[in-house]
Design a protein around this motif. Structure first.
Motif, PDB file in Angstrom:
ATOM      1  N   TYR A 142     -30.437 -14.877 -35.595  1.00  0.00           N
ATOM      2  CA  TYR A 142     -30.012 -13.594 -35.042  1.00  0.00           C
ATOM      3  C   TYR A 142     -29.087 -12.869 -36.012  1.00  0.00           C
ATOM      4  CZ  TYR A 142     -25.726 -16.076 -33.522  1.00  0.00           C
ATOM      5  OH  TYR A 142     -24.564 -16.803 -33.471  1.00  0.00           O
ATOM      6  N   TRP A 143     -29.024 -11.553 -35.829  1.00  0.00           N
ATOM      7  CA  TRP A 143     -28.183 -10.674 -36.638  1.00  0.00           C
ATOM      8  C   TRP A 143     -27.088 -10.099 -35.753  1.00  0.00           C
ATOM      9  CZ3 TRP A 143     -33.053 -11.818 -37.811  1.00  0.00           C
ATOM     10  CH2 TRP A 143     -33.393 -11.972 -39.155  1.00  0.00           C
ATOM     11  N   SER A 144     -25.920  -9.850 -36.345  1.00  0.00           N
ATOM     12  CA  SER A 144     -24.770  -9.405 -35.560  1.00  0.00           C
ATOM     13  C   SER A 144     -24.054  -8.246 -36.236  1.00  0.00           C
ATOM     14  CB  SER A 144     -23.766 -10.554 -35.365  1.00  0.00           C
ATOM     15  OG  SER A 144     -24.362 -11.671 -34.750  1.00  0.00           O
ATOM     16  N   THR A 145     -23.561  -7.349 -35.416  1.00  0.00           N
ATOM     17  CA  THR A 145     -22.604  -6.340 -35.834  1.00  0.00           C
ATOM     18  C   THR A 145     -21.642  -6.147 -34.673  1.00  0.00           C
ATOM     19  OG1 THR A 145     -22.327  -4.126 -36.775  1.00  0.00           O
ATOM     20  CG2 THR A 145     -23.964  -4.364 -35.021  1.00  0.00           C
ATOM     21  N   GLY A 146     -20.650  -5.317 -34.843  1.00  0.00           N
ATOM     22  CA  GLY A 146     -19.696  -5.135 -33.759  1.00  0.00           C
ATOM     23  C   GLY A 146     -18.456  -4.411 -34.239  1.00  0.00           C
ATOM     24  N   LEU A 147     -17.353  -4.677 -33.564  1.00  0.00           N
ATOM     25  CA  LEU A 147     -16.079  -4.036 -33.897  1.00  0.00           C
ATOM     26  C   LEU A 147     -14.953  -4.993 -33.568  1.00  0.00           C
ATOM     27  CD1 LEU A 147     -14.634  -1.427 -34.825  1.00  0.00           C
ATOM     28  CD2 LEU A 147     -14.521  -0.764 -32.415  1.00  0.00           C
ATOM     29  N   GLY A 148     -13.991  -5.078 -34.494  1.00  0.00           N
ATOM     30  CA  GLY A 148     -12.839  -5.939 -34.270  1.00  0.00           C
ATOM     31  C   GLY A 148     -11.592  -5.343 -34.878  1.00  0.00           C
ATOM     32  N   ILE A 149     -10.477  -5.971 -34.577  1.00  0.00           N
ATOM     33  CA  ILE A 149      -9.201  -5.589 -35.168  1.00  0.00           C
ATOM     34  C   ILE A 149      -8.565  -6.846 -35.744  1.00  0.00           C
ATOM     35  CG2 ILE A 149      -8.779  -3.562 -33.746  1.00  0.00           C
ATOM     36  CD1 ILE A 149      -7.078  -5.246 -31.897  1.00  0.00           C
ATOM     37  N   GLY A 150      -7.895  -6.687 -36.891  1.00  0.00           N
ATOM     38  CA  GLY A 150      -7.326  -7.858 -37.545  1.00  0.00           C
ATOM     39  C   GLY A 150      -5.972  -7.581 -38.169  1.00  0.00           C
ATOM     40  N   TRP A 151      -5.173  -8.634 -38.217  1.00  0.00           N
ATOM     41  CA  TRP A 151      -3.865  -8.587 -38.864  1.00  0.00           C
ATOM     42  C   TRP A 151      -3.817  -9.696 -39.914  1.00  0.00           C
ATOM     43  CZ3 TRP A 151      -4.810  -8.341 -33.733  1.00  0.00           C
ATOM     44  CH2 TRP A 151      -4.352  -7.211 -33.033  1.00  0.00           C
TER      45      TRP A 151
END
Length: 289
Positions: A142-151
């Protein structure tokens, strides 16, 4: 007649339409919902439930055999009729699902000039996000994309702190001898968009490998130094440190059957813009939940 009843029970499992009718000495039942055959010693009991247009259809036949060797079972189907047939929900072909993730790991800088010493601990990374997972060919890939936040928070040696020189470039300079309890760090905040491919090595997805990249939109970064001077504590923050607005991390994750996976990220992009700081590259690794 004995063989006819046995043949009736086996044929009732394979038929695909529901109707009950008598043809000679043979009872033909089509599209059966459920067939149950019980054999105990020289007794056999056949129970048929459900028929076409009549879900309440119920048929029971009891047979007594003087010779138990007359009971002969044979099937050419690979199905296990002791189990209920259900749709295999693990076959995700063509589906899109959402998944949440959390990354916790250590981070540091590589290829920094001599004298720029980064501490692996307590430097750390934390990232949360939601992914859209697309299964175009089934559950194994499977292939994935999305949205995240990081520190990401980086710690350097205690005797130096980040400051801007006259050209606006960030560099490490020594603390004053009169300052004590010194501590230096800089922090980066990013919006993250993953572009990943995952292969599961088994049908359960217990072991897997994920490869791809994570695009970081570095919307904020600042350097902080803490120190004591004449019995007073100070915290000085330097903003607009000149980080690149967009960087890309190469990403590798090893999926495990445990409650966590393992990951490593490396950015081939330099952290600072040209002329705004030393040339160095981000590296982080840790646990993926």
């Amino acid at each position: 007649m004995k063989k006819a009843f046995i043949m009736m029970a086996l044929c009732s499992v394979a038929f695909v339409q529901a109707k009950a009718e008598t043809v000679g000495d043979t009872l033909v039942i089509e599209d059966v919902n459920k067939v149950k055959i019980e054999t105990r010693g020289d007794l056999q009991r056949i129970v048929i439930n459900g028929a076409k247009g009549d879900p309440q259809f119920h048929y029971v036949q009891r047979i007594s055999y003087a010779d138990t060797t007359a009971i002969d079972r044979k099937t050419t189907s690979v199905k296990d009729f002791t189990k209920r047939t259900v749709v295999n929900k693990k076959d995700k072909k063509g589906t899109v699902e959402t998944s949440l993730h959390l990354l916790l790991g250590l981070t540091t800088m590589l290829d920094a000039p001599s004298g720029y010493s980064f501490k692996l601990w307590p430097s750390f990374e934390c990232s949360v996000g939601v992914n859209l997972d697309w299964y175009p060919f089934g559950k194994r890939n499977y292939w994935s994309t999305g949205l995240g936040i990081g520190w990401r928070k980086y710690r350097t040696q205690k005797d130096m702190f980040w400051a801007k020189n006259n050209a606006g470039s960030m560099e490490l300079v020594p603390y004053d001898a009169s300052q004590s309890s010194t501590r230096t760090r800089f922090t980066v905040f990013s919006l993250q968009v993953p572009l990943l491919y995952t292969h599961n090595f088994d049908n359960k997805g217990e072991w897997s490998v994920t490869l791809g990249g994570i695009v970081n939109f570095n919307t904020g970064a600042h350097a902080t130094r803490d120190f004591d001077y004449e019995d007073e504590s100070y915290e000085v923050e330097t903003k607009a440190i000149g980080q690149r607005p967009v960087t890309i991390d190469g990403f590798l994750k090893i999926g495990t059957p445990y409650s966590f996976d393992l990951y490593v990220k490396y950015s081939p992009n330099e952290f600072f813009k040209n002329g705004r700081g030393p040339k160095m590259h981000q590296l982080s690794f840790g646990f993926y939940f």
